[in-house]
Write a protein that holds these residues in place. Structure first.
Motif, short mmCIF file in Angstrom:
data_model
loop_
_atom_site.label_atom_id
_atom_site.label_comp_id
_atom_site.label_asym_id
_atom_site.label_seq_id
_atom_site.Cartn_x
_atom_site.Cartn_y
_atom_site.Cartn_z
N ILE A 57 0.81 -1.22 0.00
CA ILE A 57 0.00 0.00 0.00
C ILE A 57 0.84 1.26 0.00
CG2 ILE A 57 -1.94 -1.14 1.08
CD1 ILE A 57 -1.14 0.18 3.74
N GLY A 58 2.17 1.14 -0.02
CA GLY A 58 3.03 2.31 -0.17
C GLY A 58 2.76 3.38 0.87
N SER A 59 2.55 4.59 0.40
CA SER A 59 2.46 5.74 1.29
C SER A 59 1.20 5.79 2.13
CB SER A 59 2.59 7.04 0.49
OG SER A 59 3.92 7.20 0.05
N ILE A 60 0.25 4.91 1.92
CA ILE A 60 -0.86 4.82 2.87
C ILE A 60 -0.30 4.47 4.25
CG2 ILE A 60 -3.01 3.60 3.42
CD1 ILE A 60 -3.45 3.23 0.42
N THR A 61 0.90 3.85 4.28
CA THR A 61 1.61 3.59 5.53
C THR A 61 1.74 4.86 6.36
OG1 THR A 61 2.87 1.81 4.47
CG2 THR A 61 3.77 2.71 6.52
N LYS A 62 1.93 5.99 5.71
CA LYS A 62 2.14 7.26 6.43
C LYS A 62 0.97 7.62 7.33
CE LYS A 62 5.23 9.46 3.03
NZ LYS A 62 5.38 8.35 2.06
N THR A 63 -0.24 7.22 6.94
CA THR A 63 -1.40 7.55 7.77
C THR A 63 -1.32 6.85 9.12
OG1 THR A 63 -2.78 5.77 6.84
CG2 THR A 63 -2.82 7.90 5.71
N PHE A 64 -0.76 5.66 9.15
CA PHE A 64 -0.61 4.92 10.40
C PHE A 64 0.46 5.58 11.28
CE2 PHE A 64 -2.37 1.89 7.42
CZ PHE A 64 -3.34 1.24 8.16
N ILE A 65 1.55 6.00 10.67
CA ILE A 65 2.60 6.69 11.42
C ILE A 65 2.05 7.97 12.04
CG2 ILE A 65 4.85 7.82 11.23
CD1 ILE A 65 4.94 4.77 11.00
N ALA A 66 1.28 8.70 11.26
CA ALA A 66 0.71 9.96 11.77
C ALA A 66 -0.19 9.70 12.97
CB ALA A 66 -0.06 10.66 10.65
N ALA A 262 -3.79 27.12 -7.11
CA ALA A 262 -4.61 27.80 -8.11
C ALA A 262 -6.07 27.37 -8.04
CB ALA A 262 -4.05 27.52 -9.50
N THR A 263 -6.32 26.11 -7.73
CA THR A 263 -7.69 25.61 -7.75
C THR A 263 -8.16 25.10 -6.40
OG1 THR A 263 -6.85 23.43 -8.44
CG2 THR A 263 -7.55 24.95 -10.19
N TRP A 264 -7.24 24.79 -5.48
CA TRP A 264 -7.54 24.17 -4.19
C TRP A 264 -8.55 23.03 -4.34
CZ3 TRP A 264 -7.77 21.11 -0.74
CH2 TRP A 264 -8.36 21.20 0.51
N THR A 265 -8.05 21.95 -4.97
CA THR A 265 -8.79 20.70 -4.97
C THR A 265 -8.08 19.64 -4.15
OG1 THR A 265 -7.69 19.98 -7.00
CG2 THR A 265 -9.79 21.16 -7.24
N SER A 266 -6.83 19.88 -3.77
CA SER A 266 -6.11 18.90 -2.96
C SER A 266 -5.21 19.61 -1.97
CB SER A 266 -5.29 17.95 -3.84
OG SER A 266 -4.27 18.66 -4.52
N GLY A 267 -4.97 18.95 -0.86
CA GLY A 267 -4.11 19.50 0.17
C GLY A 267 -3.66 18.39 1.10
N TYR A 268 -3.12 18.77 2.24
CA TYR A 268 -2.61 17.79 3.19
C TYR A 268 -2.91 18.26 4.60
CZ TYR A 268 0.25 13.62 3.91
OH TYR A 268 0.68 12.34 4.20
N GLY A 269 -3.35 17.33 5.42
CA GLY A 269 -3.59 17.63 6.82
C GLY A 269 -2.43 17.15 7.66
N LEU A 270 -2.72 16.53 8.80
CA LEU A 270 -1.69 15.98 9.67
C LEU A 270 -1.62 14.48 9.45
CD1 LEU A 270 -2.47 18.03 12.91
CD2 LEU A 270 -0.63 18.43 11.26
N GLY A 271 -1.14 14.10 8.27
CA GLY A 271 -1.00 12.69 7.94
C GLY A 271 -1.99 12.17 6.93
N PHE A 272 -3.03 12.93 6.62
CA PHE A 272 -4.02 12.54 5.62
C PHE A 272 -3.98 13.50 4.43
CE2 PHE A 272 -6.74 11.06 9.42
CZ PHE A 272 -6.14 9.80 9.40
N GLN A 273 -4.09 12.94 3.23
CA GLN A 273 -4.37 13.77 2.07
C GLN A 273 -5.84 14.16 2.11
OE1 GLN A 273 -2.72 10.79 -0.80
NE2 GLN A 273 -1.79 12.57 -1.77
N VAL A 274 -6.14 15.36 1.63
CA VAL A 274 -7.52 15.85 1.62
C VAL A 274 -7.83 16.43 0.25
CG1 VAL A 274 -7.71 16.26 4.10
CG2 VAL A 274 -6.74 18.04 2.64
N TRP A 275 -9.07 16.27 -0.17
CA TRP A 275 -9.49 16.71 -1.49
C TRP A 275 -10.86 17.37 -1.42
CZ3 TRP A 275 -7.84 11.72 -0.46
CH2 TRP A 275 -6.60 11.34 -0.99
N ARG A 276 -11.14 18.23 -2.39
CA ARG A 276 -12.49 18.74 -2.63
C ARG A 276 -12.92 18.24 -4.00
NH1 ARG A 276 -13.09 25.03 -1.69
NH2 ARG A 276 -11.71 25.03 -3.50
N ASP A 277 -14.08 17.60 -4.05
CA ASP A 277 -14.53 17.03 -5.32
C ASP A 277 -16.05 17.05 -5.35
OD1 ASP A 277 -14.02 15.37 -7.83
OD2 ASP A 277 -15.32 14.02 -6.69
#
Length: 452
Positions: A57-66, A262-277
């Motif tokens: 799962i690659g970088s999904i690992t980062k969510t567990f570390i966070a 420019a569009t703010w459709t994606s960003g990053y929180g404290l360990g989670f990627q976040v999107w607006r869709d």
């Protein structure tokens, strides 16, 4: 699910597997505690993969570390504003804060020094640190989002030093075991897909290595299944069990930095990627390692989420696929609104506080919620408003919106009747500019009057 929905989902998965030439692909749709649908195409060891087949799962690992880091924060073992060298000494980036490492805003280089770490047997932390110098810093701290794998390798070391054990032991004890995620492991355990590279101009395959990446493992080592990550999506949506308080999970989902300004459709929180869709606020994470791509995304408002896995280094659009699956389910079978139920208890004193309040001449409405929570919103529906959780008699703490973290405090007259609320120095009264309340700046002695 309805047959029409299931066929639409399977059609989208089949198209992605065929067009992306994925050796195998597994997808799942979840809502709340239920896995609504799973689909698969291709083969693993001569058979169709299932929701119990492991993929890296690659970088999904980062969510567990966070989450491990936030548990330490909630226990008082660290503060997010602490500099790294308060807890992990000897790095050339010890001035960066824990929050900056979590949100990829420390300005650190994206990859570890040395050979391509994702395809190489990893070293231990001291050996990794010996290869790092000041050139690891590429941007001014806090200036921008810059994804950093080595930053999360460092956070894994932070967890290990504060826990006195490996980050993997902490992960198993503090997260995986409590959530029943027994098929999430650092190395593959059958049934598991093998990672492949697909030739760009011919339908032939090349096996990819899957080494233990050592000190960089916190950035992307884990293997998991659709069944296990379905539970993880529930966690990200707020069903966090005993692992973490839901308020902390919500804090992790809040955007700390925007990735595409420019569009703010994606960003990053404290360990989670976040999107607006399409009007939705989504959270989760994507992941890739040589031979694998993965994606986990959930809409916390509806708890509807999607999972996608493929065992191919590139060419398979698991992120677009996951988003499309989520949209198909929302379009075909949207989540029903939560059933309204009356409160099981309501303090008469709190009920007496509900209704109209005024900040100066501006009308607000205070509503009573379950558990003694209150919500203060402008009567017009727009503008500054927040939910508040009780912290003591006549005091609440803001949870979201403009007043997140601010204290709402109730005051009384000497005769015991309610005088006003104080909120971050703003005075809220039952009538506009109540002359009996301590309005900052005082009130004109003439009071309200007709215009000229």
């Amino acid at each position: 699910m309805l047959q029409t929905t299931e066929f639409a989902l399977l059609r989208r998965v089949a198209a992605e597997q065929a067009e992306g030439r994925a050796p195998s692909l597994v997808a799942a749709v979840v809502r709340g505690a239920d896995v609504l649908w799973t689909g698969a195409r291709g083969q693993v060891d001569g058979a169709a993969p299932t929701a119990d087949t492991q993929y890296r799962i690659g970088s999904i690992t980062k969510t567990f570390i966070a989450v491990l880091v936030m548990r330490l924060r909630d226990e008082g073992r660290l503060d997010l504003n602490d500099p790294l060298d308060k807890h992990v000494v000897g790095t050339p980036y010890g001035h960066l804060t824990i929050a900056q490492l979590l949100s990829h805003t420390g300005g650190m280089t994206s990859e570890a020094p040395g050979p391509w770490w994702e395809r190489s047997v990893g070293t231990d932390w001291p050996a990794l640190l010996d290869q790092v110098d000041e050139t690891v810093l590429k941007h001014r701290a806090g200036a921008r989002f810059h994804y950093s794998n080595i930053g999360y390798g460092t956070l894994g070391q932070l967890v290990a030093e504060l826990r006195g054990t490996s980050w993997l032991d902490a992960l198993n004890t503090e997260i995986l075991a409590p959530l029943g995620m027994s098929r999430t492991t650092p190395m593959p355990e059958a049934p598991a897909a093998r990672g492949w590279a697909v030739h760009p101009y011919a339908d032939v395959l090349l096996p990819e290595p899957a080494p233990d990446t050592g000190a960089m493992a916190p950035a992307g080592q884990l293997w998991s299944t659709a069944n296990d990550l379905a539970r993880w999506l529930r966690f990200i949506a707020g069903d966090s069990g005993t692992v973490l308080h839901p308020d902390t999970v919500e804090e992790m989902r809040a955007p700390a930095v925007v990735d595409d300004a420019a569009t703010w459709t994606s960003g990053y929180g404290l360990g989670f990627q976040v999107w607006r869709d399409s009007g939705r606020r989504l959270a989760g994470h994507s992941g890739s390692m040589p031979g694998f791509v993965a994606y986990a995304v959930v809409d916390p408002a509806t708890t509807t989420g999607a999972l996608t896995f493929a065992n191919s280094t590139s060419g398979v659009g698991v992120t677009a696929l996951g988003n499309d699956l989520l949209k198909l389910v929302d379009d075909y079978e949207p989540a029903l609104p939560a059933e309204w139920r009356p409160l099981t208890e309501a303090s008469p004193d709190l009920l007496a506080l509900t209704g109209s309040w005024f900040w100066g001449p501006s009308p607000f409405v205070l509503r009573l919620m379950a558990g003694g929570w209150v919500e203060l919103r402008p009567a017009s529906g727009g503008g500054r408003g927040s939910r508040f959780r009780p912290t003591g008699a006549g005091e609440w703490i803001g949870l979201d919106g403009y007043y997140a973290g601010e204290t709402l405090k109730l005051h009384h007259h000497t005769d015991g009747t309610v005088s006003h609320f104080d909120l971050a120095t703003f005075v809220f009264t039952r009538t506009p500019y109540d002359p009996k309340a301590p309005i900052p700046g005082g009130l004109d002695d003439g009071g309200w009057r007709p215009g000229d």
